[in-house]
Motif scaffolding. Structure first.
Motif, short mmCIF file in Angstrom:
data_model
loop_
_atom_site.label_atom_id
_atom_site.label_comp_id
_atom_site.label_asym_id
_atom_site.label_seq_id
_atom_site.Cartn_x
_atom_site.Cartn_y
_atom_site.Cartn_z
N MET A 104 0.84 -1.20 0.00
CA MET A 104 0.00 0.00 0.00
C MET A 104 0.88 1.26 0.00
O MET A 104 0.50 2.27 -0.58
CB MET A 104 -0.98 0.00 1.17
CG MET A 104 -2.04 -1.08 1.05
SD MET A 104 -2.90 -1.01 -0.55
CE MET A 104 -3.45 -2.67 -0.73
N ALA A 105 2.05 1.19 0.62
CA ALA A 105 2.99 2.30 0.51
C ALA A 105 3.44 2.47 -0.94
O ALA A 105 3.64 3.59 -1.41
CB ALA A 105 4.20 2.07 1.42
N HIS A 106 3.56 1.36 -1.66
CA HIS A 106 3.88 1.42 -3.09
C HIS A 106 2.79 2.18 -3.84
O HIS A 106 3.08 3.05 -4.66
CB HIS A 106 4.04 -0.01 -3.63
CG HIS A 106 3.76 -0.17 -5.08
ND1 HIS A 106 4.61 0.32 -6.06
CD2 HIS A 106 2.74 -0.77 -5.74
CE1 HIS A 106 4.11 0.01 -7.25
NE2 HIS A 106 2.98 -0.64 -7.08
N GLY A 111 6.25 5.10 -8.57
CA GLY A 111 7.21 5.77 -9.44
C GLY A 111 8.11 6.79 -8.79
O GLY A 111 9.02 7.29 -9.43
N SER A 112 7.89 7.08 -7.53
CA SER A 112 8.73 8.08 -6.87
C SER A 112 9.88 7.39 -6.14
O SER A 112 9.93 6.17 -6.05
CB SER A 112 7.92 8.91 -5.88
OG SER A 112 7.67 8.17 -4.70
N HIS A 113 10.77 8.18 -5.59
CA HIS A 113 11.89 7.61 -4.84
C HIS A 113 11.43 6.98 -3.53
O HIS A 113 12.18 6.25 -2.89
CB HIS A 113 12.97 8.68 -4.57
CG HIS A 113 12.52 9.78 -3.67
ND1 HIS A 113 11.72 10.80 -4.12
CD2 HIS A 113 12.74 10.00 -2.36
CE1 HIS A 113 11.47 11.62 -3.10
NE2 HIS A 113 12.07 11.15 -2.03
N ARG A 114 10.19 7.22 -3.12
CA ARG A 114 9.64 6.61 -1.89
C ARG A 114 8.85 5.34 -2.18
O ARG A 114 8.34 4.70 -1.26
CB ARG A 114 8.76 7.62 -1.18
CG ARG A 114 9.57 8.82 -0.65
CD ARG A 114 8.71 9.86 0.01
NE ARG A 114 8.02 9.29 1.18
CZ ARG A 114 6.97 9.86 1.76
NH1 ARG A 114 6.49 10.99 1.30
NH2 ARG A 114 6.41 9.29 2.80
N THR A 119 11.33 -3.03 -8.53
CA THR A 119 11.81 -3.96 -9.56
C THR A 119 11.27 -3.63 -10.94
O THR A 119 11.93 -3.90 -11.94
CB THR A 119 11.45 -5.41 -9.21
OG1 THR A 119 10.04 -5.50 -9.00
CG2 THR A 119 12.19 -5.88 -7.98
N TYR A 120 10.11 -3.04 -11.02
CA TYR A 120 9.57 -2.70 -12.34
C TYR A 120 10.34 -1.56 -13.00
O TYR A 120 10.19 -1.31 -14.19
CB TYR A 120 8.06 -2.35 -12.26
CG TYR A 120 7.76 -1.11 -11.47
CD1 TYR A 120 7.75 0.13 -12.06
CD2 TYR A 120 7.46 -1.20 -10.11
CE1 TYR A 120 7.46 1.28 -11.33
CE2 TYR A 120 7.17 -0.07 -9.38
CZ TYR A 120 7.17 1.16 -9.99
OH TYR A 120 6.89 2.28 -9.27
#
Length: 132
Positions: A104-106, A111-114, A119-120
Motif C-alpha cells: 500500500m505504501a507502493h 514511481g517516486s523515490h519513496r 523492480t519494475y
C-alpha cells in the motif's frame, strides 16, 4: 452501462481462486516429486540433469503464488479481509498483513523515490534476473 456498474454486477468466484491456489501448491510439490523420483530411479547425476528445468518450473509456480498474495493484499481472495490474511506465504517468509503494509505504501508513492517496489523500474537483464 458505466464500468463501475458493470464491475459491481460481476459475482466473485472464490472457489475457483482457492482451487487455483491449491493447484499452484500441487504443482510445486510435483516438481519436488519429479526430482526425487528421478534420483531414486536413475541416480544423482540424472537428478542434477532435471534440476534446471524443475527450478524453472518451481519459479513459475512460486511467482503464480506471489500473484495470489498480491491479490490477498487487495482483499480479493475472499469476502472478508481476515480470510484474505490467512493466505499462507510459506515460501516467501512473510504474511499478507506484512506485505499489505509495504504494498500500500507502493500505491501511495508509485514511481517516486519513496516507492517500496522498485523492480519494475529495472530493465530486464541477466544481472537483474540473477539479483532477483
Amino acid at each position: 452501462m458505466r464500468w463501475i456498474d458493470y464491475r459491481k454486477a460481476l459475482p466473485p468466484r472464490y472457489g475457483i481462486i482457492w482451487r487455483d491456489i491449491a493447484a499452484c501448491y500441487l504443482s510445486l510439490a510435483t516438481g519436488v516429486a519429479v526430482v526425487d523420483l528421478v534420483q531414486q530411479s536413475f541416480g544423482r547425476t540424472a537428478a542434477c540433469a532435471v534440476a534446471v528445468p524443475v527450478a524453472l518450473w518451481t519459479g513459475y509456480w512460486l511467482h503464480a503464488l506471489f500473484l495470489f498474495g498480491h491479490e490477498a493484499a487487495h482483499a480479493n481472495l475472499a469476502p472478508r479481509r481476515k480470510a484474505n490474511d490467512r493466505l499462507i506465504w510459506l515460501f516467501f517468509g512473510s504474511t499478507t498483513v506484512n506485505y499489505r503494509r509495504t504494498h500500500m505504501a507502493h500505491h501511495a508513492h508509485i514511481g517516486s523515490h519513496r516507492d517500496t517496489e522498485t523492480t519494475y523500474q529495472l530493465c530486464l537483464s541477466v544481472v537483474n534476473v540473477l539479483k532477483g
